[in-house]
Design a protein around this motif. Structure first.
Motif, PDB file in Angstrom:
ATOM      1  N   ALA A  16     -10.660   0.461  -2.144  1.00  0.00           N
ATOM      2  CA  ALA A  16      -9.745  -0.344  -1.337  1.00  0.00           C
ATOM      3  C   ALA A  16      -9.710   0.231   0.067  1.00  0.00           C
ATOM      4  O   ALA A  16      -9.178   1.318   0.290  1.00  0.00           O
ATOM      5  N   ALA A  20      -2.290  -1.196   1.431  1.00  0.00           N
ATOM      6  CA  ALA A  20      -1.024  -1.909   1.510  1.00  0.00           C
ATOM      7  C   ALA A  20      -0.072  -1.096   2.387  1.00  0.00           C
ATOM      8  O   ALA A  20      -0.047   0.130   2.316  1.00  0.00           O
ATOM      9  N   ALA A 113       2.882  -1.537  -6.860  1.00  0.00           N
ATOM     10  CA  ALA A 113       1.563  -2.143  -7.014  1.00  0.00           C
ATOM     11  C   ALA A 113       0.961  -1.928  -8.397  1.00  0.00           C
ATOM     12  O   ALA A 113       0.086  -2.687  -8.825  1.00  0.00           O
ATOM     13  N   LEU A 150      -5.125 -11.172   0.378  1.00  0.00           N
ATOM     14  CA  LEU A 150      -6.140 -10.893  -0.638  1.00  0.00           C
ATOM     15  C   LEU A 150      -6.430 -12.142  -1.462  1.00  0.00           C
ATOM     16  O   LEU A 150      -7.588 -12.447  -1.778  1.00  0.00           O
ATOM     17  N   SER A 170      -3.799  -7.383   3.419  1.00  0.00           N
ATOM     18  CA  SER A 170      -3.896  -6.045   2.855  1.00  0.00           C
ATOM     19  C   SER A 170      -4.727  -6.096   1.571  1.00  0.00           C
ATOM     20  O   SER A 170      -5.018  -7.168   1.036  1.00  0.00           O
ATOM     21  N   ASN A 171      -5.139  -4.919   1.111  1.00  0.00           N
ATOM     22  CA  ASN A 171      -5.868  -4.742  -0.145  1.00  0.00           C
ATOM     23  C   ASN A 171      -7.284  -5.327  -0.151  1.00  0.00           C
ATOM     24  O   ASN A 171      -7.891  -5.451  -1.202  1.00  0.00           O
TER      25      ASN A 171
END
Length: 264
Positions: A16, A20, A113, A150, A170-171
């Motif tokens: 990743a 995040a 998460a 995402l 993010s991610n």
């Protein structure tokens, strides 16, 4: 649906690169907003969904799918932004793909998460998309913010939507996700990024351009950077900061123009 899940697990196997951003990295207003949301919560194919409809006539075969940040439907700013899409003439659907467990404003995104990976969040999202298409939606534009970026990426990769936009995503895996997009997708995509973002940084945005820009992505690609603002700017702005207010509106206007330009 199987293809979306397959791509999910392939992407998850990669490192990743876009982290995040924790709750403390977002702007949280200290003055309560007295504005009331105009939409209503409905259950669509078993999934709680905030639905906001235009006040005037609208095309019943076209809709906007609104994918929230980690703060989900409890965040008033997400609901008001969905209302803004409805005010622009689109029936707008914001599914609770966080399964009733949005991140609190003071929450720890790393711990949160663990229970909000793609395996948990993709099924409710696909359930709502299926229901919308079953009810006659033929053109589905999708816009995603932070965490939602995402899923915009996945929907574009799988050619599930008509057109997509995202803000401060993010991610994501950069450049892998965009290389895959370029190989398999025919969906136009637009990105709004922030100069001060600690997640999708300007450097990662420029790396994305090396894959997608200069006409390399034939379906259509555009990225706009907003200076002087950070992560989350397209959802929540400090009302006393004219730069932040202008950036938030600018991101909406850019996304709206992109979607209108790519709908039939």
């Amino acid at each position: 649906m199987k293809l979306l899940l397959c791509l999910t697990f392939v992407a998850a196997a990669q490192a990743a690169i876009v982290p995040a951003v924790d709750a403390s990295g977002h702007f949280h207003p200290t003055i309560p907003n007295d504005t009331q949301p105009e939409g209503k919560n409905h259950t669509i194919n078993g999934v709680l969904t905030y639905v906001s409809l235009p006040k005037g006539e609208f095309d019943p075969t076209t809709a906007v799918l609104f994918l929230t940040d980690v703060f989900g439907l409890p965040n008033l700013d997400n609901l008001l932004l969905a209302d803004q899409w409805a005010a622009a003439g689109f029936q707008t659907y914001a599914p609770d793909y966080l399964n009733g467990d949005a991140l609190p404003p003071d929450g720890n995104v790393t711990a949160w998460a663990v229970n909000h990976g793609e395996a948990q969040t993709t099924p409710p999202l696909l359930a709502v998309i299926k229901a919308l298409k079953d009810q006659g939606i033929k053109q589905l534009a999708a816009t995603g913010y932070c965490f939602g970026g995402l899923y915009i990426t996945r929907l574009v990769q799988n050619n599930t939507i008509t057109v997509g936009t995202m803000a401060h995503p993010s991610n994501l895996n950069v450049p892998t996700d965009f290389q895959l997009m370029k190989e398999v997708s025919h969906i136009p995509i637009e990105i709004n990024n922030a100069q001060l973002d600690t997640g999708f940084t300007p450097a990662l945005a420029e790396e994305t351009d090396t894959v997608m820009g200069d006409g390399q992505y034939k379906p259509g690609y555009f990225r706009r950077q907003f200076d002087g603002v950070g992560h989350g700017f397209a959802v929540t702005a400090n009302a006393s900061d004219p730069v932040a207010v202008a950036a938030k509106q600018g991101a909406f206007d850019t996304s709206l123009a992109w979607i209108k330009a790519h709908l039939k």
